[in-house]
Design a protein around this motif. Structure first.
Motif, PDB file in Angstrom:
ATOM      1  N   ILE A  16       0.584  -1.072  -0.117  1.00 46.00           N
ATOM      2  CA  ILE A  16       0.011  -0.300  -0.183  1.00 46.00           C
ATOM      3  C   ILE A  16       0.849   1.165   0.265  1.00 46.00           C
ATOM      4  O   ILE A  16       0.008   2.082  -0.420  1.00 46.00           O
ATOM      5  N   LYS A  17       1.896   1.592   0.723  1.00 44.39           N
ATOM      6  CA  LYS A  17       2.734   2.391   0.493  1.00 44.39           C
ATOM      7  C   LYS A  17       3.455   2.420  -0.582  1.00 44.39           C
ATOM      8  O   LYS A  17       3.365   3.640  -1.121  1.00 44.39           O
ATOM      9  N   ALA A  18       4.232   1.509  -1.296  1.00 45.99           N
ATOM     10  CA  ALA A  18       4.319   1.584  -2.458  1.00 45.99           C
ATOM     11  C   ALA A  18       3.885   2.124  -3.690  1.00 45.99           C
ATOM     12  O   ALA A  18       3.974   2.348  -4.496  1.00 45.99           O
ATOM     13  N   MET A  19       2.197   1.602  -3.143  1.00 47.63           N
ATOM     14  CA  MET A  19       1.395   2.308  -4.819  1.00 47.63           C
ATOM     15  C   MET A  19       0.973   3.775  -3.930  1.00 47.63           C
ATOM     16  O   MET A  19       0.146   4.437  -4.933  1.00 47.63           O
ATOM     17  N   GLY A  20       1.188   4.538  -3.272  1.00 46.91           N
ATOM     18  CA  GLY A  20       1.184   5.556  -2.793  1.00 46.91           C
ATOM     19  C   GLY A  20      -0.527   5.700  -1.896  1.00 46.91           C
ATOM     20  O   GLY A  20      -1.212   6.541  -1.815  1.00 46.91           O
ATOM     21  N   LEU A  21      -0.502   4.708  -1.598  1.00 44.43           N
ATOM     22  CA  LEU A  21      -2.205   4.793  -0.991  1.00 44.43           C
ATOM     23  C   LEU A  21      -2.471   4.746   0.360  1.00 44.43           C
ATOM     24  O   LEU A  21      -3.732   4.448   0.973  1.00 44.43           O
ATOM     25  N   ALA A  22      -1.344   5.140   0.968  1.00 47.23           N
ATOM     26  CA  ALA A  22      -1.464   5.073   2.709  1.00 47.23           C
ATOM     27  C   ALA A  22      -2.433   6.174   2.785  1.00 47.23           C
ATOM     28  O   ALA A  22      -3.207   4.738   4.336  1.00 47.23           O
ATOM     29  N   ASP A  23      -2.019   6.980   2.901  1.00 46.90           N
ATOM     30  CA  ASP A  23      -3.153   7.474   2.840  1.00 46.90           C
ATOM     31  C   ASP A  23      -5.039   8.022   3.220  1.00 46.90           C
ATOM     32  O   ASP A  23      -5.478   7.634   4.219  1.00 46.90           O
ATOM     33  N   ARG A  24      -5.108   7.485   2.106  1.00 50.38           N
ATOM     34  CA  ARG A  24      -6.572   6.837   1.400  1.00 50.38           C
ATOM     35  C   ARG A  24      -6.957   5.519   2.202  1.00 50.38           C
ATOM     36  O   ARG A  24      -8.117   5.580   2.351  1.00 50.38           O
ATOM     37  N   VAL A  25      -5.923   4.640   1.892  1.00 45.09           N
ATOM     38  CA  VAL A  25      -6.631   3.741   3.317  1.00 45.09           C
ATOM     39  C   VAL A  25      -7.083   3.816   4.591  1.00 45.09           C
ATOM     40  O   VAL A  25      -7.669   3.617   5.317  1.00 45.09           O
ATOM     41  N   GLU A  37     -14.482   0.392  -2.644  1.00 44.29           N
ATOM     42  CA  GLU A  37     -14.991  -0.552  -3.921  1.00 44.29           C
ATOM     43  C   GLU A  37     -13.954  -0.472  -4.900  1.00 44.29           C
ATOM     44  O   GLU A  37     -13.157  -0.767  -5.212  1.00 44.29           O
ATOM     45  N   ARG A  38     -13.815   1.381  -5.632  1.00 41.90           N
ATOM     46  CA  ARG A  38     -13.217   2.471  -6.026  1.00 41.90           C
ATOM     47  C   ARG A  38     -11.818   1.451  -5.405  1.00 41.90           C
ATOM     48  O   ARG A  38     -10.477   1.479  -6.610  1.00 41.90           O
ATOM     49  N   LEU A  39     -11.082   2.407  -3.966  1.00 38.07           N
ATOM     50  CA  LEU A  39      -9.885   1.587  -3.837  1.00 38.07           C
ATOM     51  C   LEU A  39      -9.233   0.271  -3.718  1.00 38.07           C
ATOM     52  O   LEU A  39      -7.843  -0.201  -4.073  1.00 38.07           O
ATOM     53  N   LYS A  40     -10.048  -0.588  -4.043  1.00 45.03           N
ATOM     54  CA  LYS A  40      -9.637  -1.860  -3.600  1.00 45.03           C
ATOM     55  C   LYS A  40      -9.420  -2.522  -4.999  1.00 45.03           C
ATOM     56  O   LYS A  40      -8.423  -3.156  -5.619  1.00 45.03           O
ATOM     57  N   ALA A  41     -10.131  -2.068  -6.088  1.00 43.16           N
ATOM     58  CA  ALA A  41     -10.072  -2.282  -7.853  1.00 43.16           C
ATOM     59  C   ALA A  41      -8.530  -1.304  -7.767  1.00 43.16           C
ATOM     60  O   ALA A  41      -7.817  -2.379  -8.634  1.00 43.16           O
ATOM     61  N   GLU A  42      -7.917  -0.462  -7.039  1.00 46.56           N
ATOM     62  CA  GLU A  42      -7.242   0.252  -7.820  1.00 46.56           C
ATOM     63  C   GLU A  42      -6.411  -1.015  -7.137  1.00 46.56           C
ATOM     64  O   GLU A  42      -4.760  -0.676  -7.919  1.00 46.56           O
ATOM     65  N   ASP A  80      -6.144  -4.014  -6.836  1.00 44.39           N
ATOM     66  CA  ASP A  80      -5.978  -5.141  -7.021  1.00 44.39           C
ATOM     67  C   ASP A  80      -4.994  -4.701  -7.911  1.00 44.39           C
ATOM     68  O   ASP A  80      -3.946  -6.092  -8.323  1.00 44.39           O
ATOM     69  N   GLN A  81      -5.402  -3.823  -9.035  1.00 45.10           N
ATOM     70  CA  GLN A  81      -5.011  -3.983 -10.475  1.00 45.10           C
ATOM     71  C   GLN A  81      -3.333  -3.523 -10.261  1.00 45.10           C
ATOM     72  O   GLN A  81      -2.823  -4.035 -11.004  1.00 45.10           O
ATOM     73  N   GLY A  82      -3.459  -2.641  -9.311  1.00 45.79           N
ATOM     74  CA  GLY A  82      -1.300  -1.837  -8.909  1.00 45.79           C
ATOM     75  C   GLY A  82      -0.820  -2.913  -7.857  1.00 45.79           C
ATOM     76  O   GLY A  82       0.388  -2.411  -8.066  1.00 45.79           O
ATOM     77  N   LEU A  83      -1.543  -4.018  -7.254  1.00 47.28           N
ATOM     78  CA  LEU A  83      -0.932  -5.484  -6.618  1.00 47.28           C
ATOM     79  C   LEU A  83       0.319  -5.514  -7.071  1.00 47.28           C
ATOM     80  O   LEU A  83       1.618  -5.480  -6.909  1.00 47.28           O
ATOM     81  N   PRO A  84       0.237  -6.760  -8.463  1.00 48.41           N
ATOM     82  CA  PRO A  84       1.703  -7.364  -9.231  1.00 48.41           C
ATOM     83  C   PRO A  84       2.560  -6.430  -9.176  1.00 48.41           C
ATOM     84  O   PRO A  84       3.446  -7.066  -9.637  1.00 48.41           O
ATOM     85  N   ALA A  85       2.302  -4.901  -9.180  1.00 49.53           N
ATOM     86  CA  ALA A  85       3.883  -4.255  -9.693  1.00 49.53           C
ATOM     87  C   ALA A  85       4.811  -4.126  -8.611  1.00 49.53           C
ATOM     88  O   ALA A  85       5.599  -3.133  -8.964  1.00 49.53           O
ATOM     89  N   THR A  86       3.405  -4.165  -7.637  1.00 53.04           N
ATOM     90  CA  THR A  86       4.782  -4.240  -6.370  1.00 53.04           C
ATOM     91  C   THR A  86       5.867  -4.393  -6.362  1.00 53.04           C
ATOM     92  O   THR A  86       6.100  -5.779  -6.280  1.00 53.04           O
ATOM     93  N   PRO A  87       7.497  -4.097  -5.584  1.00 53.65           N
ATOM     94  CA  PRO A  87       7.997  -4.450  -5.196  1.00 53.65           C
ATOM     95  C   PRO A  87       8.304  -6.202  -4.492  1.00 53.65           C
ATOM     96  O   PRO A  87       8.601  -6.975  -4.637  1.00 53.65           O
ATOM     97  N   ASN A  88       7.682  -5.938  -3.713  1.00 50.68           N
ATOM     98  CA  ASN A  88       7.402  -7.489  -2.069  1.00 50.68           C
ATOM     99  C   ASN A  88       6.352  -7.853  -3.251  1.00 50.68           C
ATOM    100  O   ASN A  88       5.865  -8.917  -2.718  1.00 50.68           O
ATOM    101  N   TYR A  89       5.585  -8.153  -4.537  1.00 47.94           N
ATOM    102  CA  TYR A  89       4.650  -8.348  -4.446  1.00 47.94           C
ATOM    103  C   TYR A  89       5.100 -10.503  -4.246  1.00 47.94           C
ATOM    104  O   TYR A  89       3.994 -11.351  -4.060  1.00 47.94           O
ATOM    105  N   GLY A  90       6.195 -10.382  -4.950  1.00 50.73           N
ATOM    106  CA  GLY A  90       6.959 -12.169  -4.831  1.00 50.73           C
ATOM    107  C   GLY A  90       7.125 -12.733  -3.070  1.00 50.73           C
ATOM    108  O   GLY A  90       6.622 -13.476  -3.455  1.00 50.73           O
ATOM    109  N   LYS A  91       7.026 -11.822  -2.102  1.00 51.53           N
ATOM    110  CA  LYS A  91       7.606 -12.341  -0.832  1.00 51.53           C
ATOM    111  C   LYS A  91       5.529 -12.404  -0.737  1.00 51.53           C
ATOM    112  O   LYS A  91       5.557 -13.176   0.488  1.00 51.53           O
ATOM    113  N   LEU A  92       5.068 -11.517  -0.855  1.00 53.03           N
ATOM    114  CA  LEU A  92       3.768 -11.417  -0.486  1.00 53.03           C
ATOM    115  C   LEU A  92       2.410 -13.081  -0.987  1.00 53.03           C
ATOM    116  O   LEU A  92       2.832 -13.698  -0.181  1.00 53.03           O
ATOM    117  N   GLN A  93       2.753 -13.218  -2.167  1.00 51.31           N
ATOM    118  CA  GLN A  93       2.497 -14.125  -2.654  1.00 51.31           C
ATOM    119  C   GLN A  93       2.852 -15.409  -1.949  1.00 51.31           C
ATOM    120  O   GLN A  93       2.212 -16.298  -1.593  1.00 51.31           O
TER     121      GLN A  93
END
Length: 758
Positions: free
Chosen positions: A476-485, A511-516, A518-531
Motif C-alpha cells: 500500500i505504501k509503495a502504491m501511494g495509497l496509505a493516506d487514502r486507506v 470498492e474503487r480503492l480495492k479495485a485500484e 488489486d490492479q496495482g498490486l502485481p507491480a509492487t516490489p514485494n509482490y513475490g514475497k507476498l505471494q
C-alpha cells in the motif's frame, strides 16, 4: 445546692476536678487554685447543657424502601444524590458554529409560532445541516479538542455510570488508617447478577462537589483504600473493574509527607499479583501515576473521547516550548487519544460515545460501558490464575519499541526519532525454515498415535498472518495509497462504532480503492514475497482445518461405536437375535431362499427394531440421523426409485433457477447486501443487537423466497409428483411387503436435501 457543691469541691483537689482544662477555672490559673482554698457561692457556679439537634440518618434501610428504585435499595445510603438543579449547558470553543445553527433553528421556530406560517421545510433543512455539521465536527476531532471533551464539566462521573449499569451497589469507606478519601470511591456491585468490586476516581458535578472531591485528585489515603479493597476482592474472588478519571494525584506538601509516591508504587506492585481478572476503563482523563495506581489491569479500555497521558498537554508545552499556548501541538505529539493508544498497544479497545460526547447521552454511554465489561469479563473469566498473571505481565512488557542488545549509534541517540528505532523482524528464510520443520513434524505425527503439534501450528499461522499484513502494508505504501486507506479505515471504524449501515457513497469509495489496489498490486516490489507467504499461510491453514476435521471425525467415530455397542448389547436385542439364530439352525437353512415367509418377516421386523433403537440412541446422543434404505430387491422398485430420482432432480434444477432469479431481484438482493454488511460488522463475536438484526434479515429473505416459490409453477409440479407417488404406493407394497416405498414425507426430504442456495 450551693453548700453541697462547695463541700464537693473542697473535698477534691482542683487538679482532679479540672484535669482536662488548660486555661484554668473561671479565668483563674491552675497553680493559684492549687495554693488557695476554693469556696464558691451559688451565683458563681452554674451548670448548663445544650443538646445539638442532628439530622436523622436512615440506617441501614429507609422506612419504606422501593424495590424498583434505580441503583438498588442501597443507593439510599449513598451521599451521591441527583442534583436539585439541572447543570447549565457548557459550550466548548470549537462547538460555537453548532450554537449558531441551533440559534437559527430556534429563531425560525419562534417566527413560525408567531406568524402561523409553515416553515417546516426550512426547519428540516436547518436540522439536517446541524446534524451533518455535528457529524463532521466529531468525526475529525483534534487531540486537544478531545482533551477538552474529556474535561467537560457535564461529563458523567464514575458514580453516574455505576448507578446506570449496576442493579445493586454498596459503597465501602476508609483506608483503616483513620481517613476516607472522597476522591476515590469503591464498593461492591452487581451487573447481570455477577458481582464485581468497582473502584474509581470521582470528580464533582458542580463547584461544591468538586471542592469536596478535591477535583478528583486522590491523596495517599485514597490509594490505600483502593488497595485494601482490591486485596479484599482478591481474597473473595470478585473481579475488579476500575474507572480512571483524574488529572493526577494530589501533589501538595501534606500528601508528599504522608507518602504519596510510596502509596502509588505499592499499588503498582500489588496489582500485578492480583489473582482475579482486572479491567480498567478510562472515562475522562487519566493523568500520570494517579491513573496508573489503579490502572495496572489485564485490559485497558478507553471511551472514545477520553485521554491518557504521562503529563498534561499544558505541562508538556510549558516544559518543551516554554509556553502553555503550545498545548494543541503537545497534545498531538503526546499521542494521548484512544485511537492512538490502541495503535501503540497501550490501550486494548475503544468504547464508543454518542455524537456530542458522553454528556450528550450518558445513559447510552453507560450501556456501552456495561456491554464492554460483560464481553471483557467473559473473555478473562475463562483464564486460569496463572494465565491471568502472565497475561497482565505480558501486556505491560510489550509496550514500547525498544529491545535490549541492539546497538544504537550516537546520532540516533541524539535525535531518537521514532522512525529510526530498530524494529526486530523475522527474515523470510527463517520463516521458510520454520514452516519446513513444522511440515516435517506434521508428517511424522501422521504415522504416530500422538496428535499433531497444534500449538506450533497455531503460532506459525499467527506469525504468517502478521507477515502477510506487513507485506500488504508495504505494498500500500509503495502504491501511494496509505493516506487514502487510513481515511477510509477511520470512516468505517466510526460507522461500526455507531452501529450504522455503511453509506452507499462510502461503499463505492471502498470498492474503487480495492479495485485500484488489486490492479496495482502485481507491480509492487514485494509482490513475490507476498505471494510466497500467502501460499505458506494457505497451506498451513488447510493442514489446520484438516487436523480439526480429523479430530471431529475420530470423536464422531468413537461416539458411533459407543452407541452401536450399547444397542447391540441390549438384553432384548440379544435375546431376539439368539431366538432367530436358533430357528434358522433348526430348519438347517444355508441360504436366504431356504427361509419361509414367516421367518423372513421375523428377520425384517428384527432389523427394523434394531434400526429404530439405533436411530433413537443416536438422536439421544445429539447426532443427526439420515435413514439410508437397503438395495431394492425387486426390479420394479429399483426402476421406480430411479424414475423418482430423475423427476426430483429435474424439480430441484427448476427450483434452483427460480431461486437464482429471485435472488437477483432488487428487493431480495438489497436485503442480502444488508445481511453481508451486518455479518461483516458483527465479526467473530456478534452482540445481542447484531444477532437480532441478522436473524431478522435472514427471516425476511427466507419469507421472500418462500413467497416466490409458492407463486410459481413449481408448486403444481411438486403436487403432481406427490400424487403420482401416492398412486403407485399400493402396487409397490403388494410386490414385496418387506421393502418400503417412498412416501410423501420421503419425497419432501429428498427435495429439501438436494436444494441448495448460496
Amino acid at each position: 445546692m450551693a453548700a453541697s457543691s462547695a463541700a464537693y469541691l473542697t473535698g477534691n483537689s482542683a487538679s482532679d476536678l479540672l484535669r482536662n482544662s488548660t486555661s484554668g477555672f473561671s479565668g483563674v490559673p491552675l497553680r493559684t487554685l492549687g495554693r488557695t482554698r476554693l469556696v464558691l457561692k451559688k451565683r458563681d457556679f452554674t451548670v448548663s447543657c445544650k443538646l445539638r439537634k442532628v439530622k436523622k440518618h436512615e440506617y441501614p434501610w429507609p422506612d419504606n424502601p422501593d424495590p424498583n428504585v434505580k441503583g438498588g435499595v442501597l443507593s439510599h445510603l449513598s451521599p451521591f444524590k441527583p442534583l436539585k438543579e439541572k447543570p447549565k449547558p457548557v459550550t466548548l470553543e470549537f462547538e460555537k458554529p453548532l450554537i449558531d445553527l441551533q440559534r437559527k433553528i430556534n429563531d425560525v421556530r419562534k417566527m413560525a409560532n408567531e406568524t402561523g406560517l409553515d416553515f417546516s421545510d426550512q426547519i428540516l433543512s436547518l436540522e439536517s445541516k446541524y446534524q451533518q455539521a455535528l457529524r463532521d465536527l466529531y468525526t475529525h476531532l483534534t487531540p486537544i479538542q478531545r482533551v477538552n471533551i474529556a474535561r467537560h464539566p457535564n461529563r458523567p462521573t464514575f458514580l453516574d455510570h455505576i448507578f446506570n449499569i449496576t442493579e445493586k451497589f454498596m459503597e465501602l469507606h476508609g483506608d483503616r488508617e483513620g481517613y476516607d478519601d472522597p476522591a476515590i470511591v469503591a464498593g461492591i456491585g452487581t451487573i447481570d447478577g455477577r458481582r464485581y468490586m468497582f473502584i474509581g476516581h470521582q470528580k464533582g458535578r458542580n463547584t461544591k462537589e468538586n471542592i469536596q472531591r478535591n477535583f478528583g485528585m486522590p491523596t495517599p489515603h485514597g490509594y490505600r483504600k483502593a488497595l485494601r479493597l482490591m486485596e479484599y476482592a482478591d481474597h473473595h474472588g470478585f473481579p475488579i473493574v476500575t474507572f480512571i478519571d483524574t488529572p493526577g494525584a494530589y501533589a501538595d506538601l501534606k500528601s508528599e509527607e504522608l507518602g504519596q509516591g510510596e502509596a502509588i508504587a505499592h499499588n503498582l506492585r500489588s496489582m500485578f499479583g492480583l489473582k482475579v481478572p482486572v479491567l480498567s476503563i478510562v472515562i475522562g482523563e487519566g493523568g500520570s501515576g494517579g491513573a496508573l495506581a489503579i490502572g495496572c489491569a489485564n485490559k485497558l479500555l478507553m471511551l472514545e473521547n477520553a485521554v491518557f497521558y504521562v503529563a498534561s498537554p499544558e505541562a508538556c508545552a510549558a516544559i518543551l516550548w516554554k509556553s502553555a499556548k503550545a498545548a494543541p501541538k503537545a497534545a498531538e505529539k503526546l499521542k494521548i487519544t484512544a485511537s492512538e493508544l490502541c495503535r501503540l498497544e497501550v490501550a486494548d479497545g475503544v468504547i464508543p460515545e454518542p455524537l456530542g460526547g458522553a454528556h450528550a447521552d450518558s445513559a447510552w454511554t453507560s450501556q456501552q460501558i456495561k456491554n464492554a465489561i460483560n464481553e471483557t469479563m467473559d473473555e478473562l473469566s475463562k483464564m486460569s490464575t496463572e494465565e491471568l498473571l502472565k497475561h497482565r505481565h505480558d501486556k505491560f512488557r510489550k509496550i514500547g519499541g525498544f529491545q535490549e542488545g541492539i546497538p544504537i549509534d550516537p546520532k540516533r541517540k541524539f535525535s531518537m526519532k521514532k522512525k529510526d528505532i530498530p524494529v526486530p523482524k523475522i527474515s523470510d528464510s527463517e520463516i521458510e525454515i520454520e514452516v519446513q520443520k513444522l511440515k516435517q513434524q506434521i508428517l511424522e505425527a501422521k504415522g504416530s498415535p500422538t496428535e499433531p503439534p497444534k500449538l506450533d501450528l497455531d503460532d506459525m499461522i499467527k506469525k504468517l498472518k502478521k507477515e502477510v499484513d506487513h507485506e500488504y502494508s508495504e505494498a500500500i505504501k509503495a502504491m501511494g495509497l496509505a493516506d487514502r486507506v487510513s481515511k477510509v479505515r477511520e470512516e468505517v471504524t466510526k460507522v461500526n462504532l455507531q452501529n450504522q449501515f455503511i453509506d452507499p457513497l462510502l461503499k463505492d469509495k471502498i470498492e474503487r480503492l480495492k479495485a485500484e489496489f488489486d490492479q496495482g498490486l502485481p507491480a509492487t516490489p514485494n509482490y513475490g514475497k507476498l505471494q510466497n507467504k500467502l501460499g505458506m499461510l494457505k497451506e498451513l491453514s488447510k493442514v489446520k482445518n484438516l487436523s480439526e476435521k480429523n479430530k471431529e471425525a475420530a470423536k464422531l467415530k468413537q461416539n458411533l461405536k459407543t452407541v452401536f455397542d450399547d444397542v447391540i448389547n441390549n438384553p432384548s436385542i440379544k435375546e431376539n437375535f439368539e431366538t432367530l439364530k436358533a430357528e434358522i439352525e433348526s430348519i438347517g437353512a444355508s441360504s436366504p431362499s431356504d427361509l419361509d415367509d414367516e421367518l423372513k418377516k421375523k428377520i425384517v421386523e428384527f432389523n427394523k427394531e434394531v434400526d429404530l433403537q439405533l436411530a433413537n440412541a443416536l438422536k439421544s446422543a445429539g447426532l443427526d440421523v439420515q435413514y439410508v434404505r437397503g438395495k431394492a430387491r425387486d426390479g420394479r422398485d429399483e426402476s421406480s426409485l430411479s424414475e423418482y430420482k430423475s423427476k426430483i432432480d429435474e424439480l430441484n434444477k427448476d427450483l434452483e433457477k427460480e431461486i437464482e432469479y429471485s435472488v437477483n431481484s432488487s428487493d431480495i438482493k438489497s436485503k442480502i447486501e444488508l445481511l453481508k454488511l451486518e455479518v461483516a460488522k458483527a465479526g467473530d463475536t456478534p452482540g445481542v443487537d447484531s444477532k437480532s438484526r441478522i436473524d431478522a434479515l435472514v427471516q425476511q429473505i427466507k419469507q421472500s423466497l418462500v413467497e416466490t416459490v409458492d407463486s410459481s409453477s413449481l408448486k403444481e409440479k411438486y403436487e403432481n409428483l406427490v400424487s403420482q407417488v401416492s398412486s403407485e404406493n399400493g402396487s409397490l407394497k403388494t410386490a414385496d411387503p418387506t421393502v418400503d416405498s417412498p412416501t410423501n414425507d420421503d419425497l419432501k426430504v429428498k427435495v429439501g436435501t438436494n436444494r441448495t442456495s448460496s
